[in-house]
Design an enzyme around this catalytic site. Sequence first.
Site, mmCIF file in Angstrom:
data_model
loop_
_atom_site.group_PDB
_atom_site.id
_atom_site.type_symbol
_atom_site.label_atom_id
_atom_site.label_comp_id
_atom_site.label_asym_id
_atom_site.label_seq_id
_atom_site.Cartn_x
_atom_site.Cartn_y
_atom_site.Cartn_z
ATOM 1 N N GLY A 121 1.030 10.554 69.085
ATOM 2 C CA GLY A 121 0.960 10.863 70.508
ATOM 3 C C GLY A 121 -0.474 10.965 70.983
ATOM 4 O O GLY A 121 -1.392 10.378 70.403
ATOM 5 N N SER A 122 -0.678 11.738 72.021
ATOM 6 C CA SER A 122 -1.979 11.818 72.672
ATOM 7 C C SER A 122 -2.962 12.675 71.893
ATOM 8 O O SER A 122 -2.572 13.553 71.110
ATOM 9 C CB SER A 122 -1.825 12.394 74.085
ATOM 10 O OG SER A 122 -1.503 13.775 74.019
ATOM 11 N N ALA A 123 -4.239 12.436 72.142
ATOM 12 C CA ALA A 123 -5.285 13.230 71.502
ATOM 13 C C ALA A 123 -5.223 14.678 71.954
ATOM 14 O O ALA A 123 -5.502 15.593 71.169
ATOM 15 C CB ALA A 123 -6.663 12.636 71.800
ATOM 16 N N ALA B 269 -2.532 16.439 72.732
ATOM 17 C CA ALA B 269 -1.479 17.101 71.968
ATOM 18 C C ALA B 269 -1.914 17.302 70.520
ATOM 19 O O ALA B 269 -1.629 18.342 69.912
ATOM 20 C CB ALA B 269 -0.197 16.278 72.029
ATOM 21 N N GLY B 270 -2.621 16.318 69.973
ATOM 22 C CA GLY B 270 -3.113 16.459 68.600
ATOM 23 C C GLY B 270 -4.065 17.625 68.451
ATOM 24 O O GLY B 270 -4.002 18.380 67.469
ATOM 25 N N GLU C 132 -1.396 10.918 64.314
ATOM 26 C CA GLU C 132 -1.734 9.552 64.711
ATOM 27 C C GLU C 132 -1.903 9.562 66.224
ATOM 28 O O GLU C 132 -0.933 9.645 66.961
ATOM 29 C CB GLU C 132 -0.620 8.595 64.286
ATOM 30 C CG GLU C 132 -0.914 7.138 64.586
ATOM 31 C CD GLU C 132 0.252 6.252 64.183
ATOM 32 O OE1 GLU C 132 0.605 5.355 64.974
ATOM 33 O OE2 GLU C 132 0.832 6.461 63.095
ATOM 34 N N CYS D 281 -1.924 2.759 71.576
ATOM 35 C CA CYS D 281 -3.084 3.589 71.249
ATOM 36 C C CYS D 281 -4.258 2.755 70.766
ATOM 37 O O CYS D 281 -5.404 3.195 70.821
ATOM 38 C CB CYS D 281 -2.707 4.640 70.204
ATOM 39 S SG CYS D 281 -1.980 3.956 68.697
#
Length: 474
Positions: A207-209, A211-212, A230, A264
Amino acid sequence: MTTLQSFNPADGTLVWEGQVADTHDVSAALMRARKAFAGWAAQGTQQRVEAVQRYKQALEARKDALAETIARETGKPLWETRSEVASMIGKVDISIRAQAERAGEKRTDMPFGQAVLRHRPHGVMAVLGPFNFPGHLPNGHIIPALLAGNTVVFKPSEMTPATGALMAECWAEALADHPHVFQCIQGARETGEALVAGRVDGLLFTGSAGAGAHFRRVFADRPDVILALELGGNNPLVAWDADDIQEAASVVVQSAFITTGQRCSCARRLIVPDNAFGSALVDAVAALADRIVIGAWDETPEPWFGPLISDAAAAAAKARFDGLVTSGARVIRPFTGIEGRSAAFVTPGILDVTGVFVPDEEIFAPVLQVSRVPDFDAAIEAANNTRFGLSAGLISADDVLWQRFLVECRAGVVNRNRPTTGAAGSMPFGGLGESGNHRPSAYYAADYCAYPIASFEAADAGGNAGALNGKIRP
């Protein structure tokens, strides 16, 4: 009872409707997964291989329905969703090979026995799926996790629950004798938060950076949980020379605009020399972008890309584009809606941002930012001027430049004269910095789905006393 719905972004029609898993449901699913873990982990490798092969057969039997469901739910053209389903099917054999190669058992003879390397599953894995490849990307976590002997609780993106439900049907068929080894729960953020807060042994997330980064903080004090991220990227594509401008422009367009820019690994930044070649390439890219066929998944002629995932996603991307224009970027091609279509449909936008301050953020849409630089040193500096590090590319026939780019460019996927989105399931996929946490997926997913155990073994205790001779009192 709370209901979750998904809609076709091309026309707003309802695709799926079902019940949201609340906190109690999530807790119950995790308890079932925990209870099922011991028996699944005790299965031999061959039994688990046979189970994922049955899953492959179930996918093949439903491949047309699955491709259409992904197309309706994401808006992607049918040619692309068919390719996604083919990748899901192909992932089974690739994962079996990777499991044997990277997480199998190895024995080495030693003077007094053997050194043995084994791998063991972590336990209960939570998998959170993305919307852009709702089948292929979570599939790349789930299959290796189950092969290793873990159990899985999977929450699809709330934008693509129908795809997750179809995958769950395939797993239910493949694991009929092993209930609760794989479970699918549906819901939005609250469901995901309950899953992450529960007793899990691993979180496998695409997902998104943003959220990471949140998950890094959440698990900072939970070192027992394996975390595989990822994430996205603000990916550079350096185009320095080419014998054929049209071929080079094709690489750029495919890198920047495929899947409506919702990969991505899409190129967000095009870096060119400030000379005649750079200008000619930018003109060729703009002209080729004008010819892209855009439409709904089932239209004729078949579109190359469809809408963004939602009206809201299009509005957010448009706000970012307009912000760059306000900051001084020059519009080469506007990023606009399409008359007569839903607000999720957009045209590919191209901006010249040379000399303009641009925030180091990923715009998850078909928006390309062009920077012109004086020399190759400046090109590499510009390419690396990002907190991300997922993919990067070089368009050049010069082997010397390629070797330099390969050494100096910081990214996990580095391509030459091919789109930045080019990747193979038989190789690792992942990035540096805000693009991941040094646990690449694809072929290397086996690495984070099991932990190694090193053993020194002998059939009996003979030979140990001799090591003490002369070193202890009689």
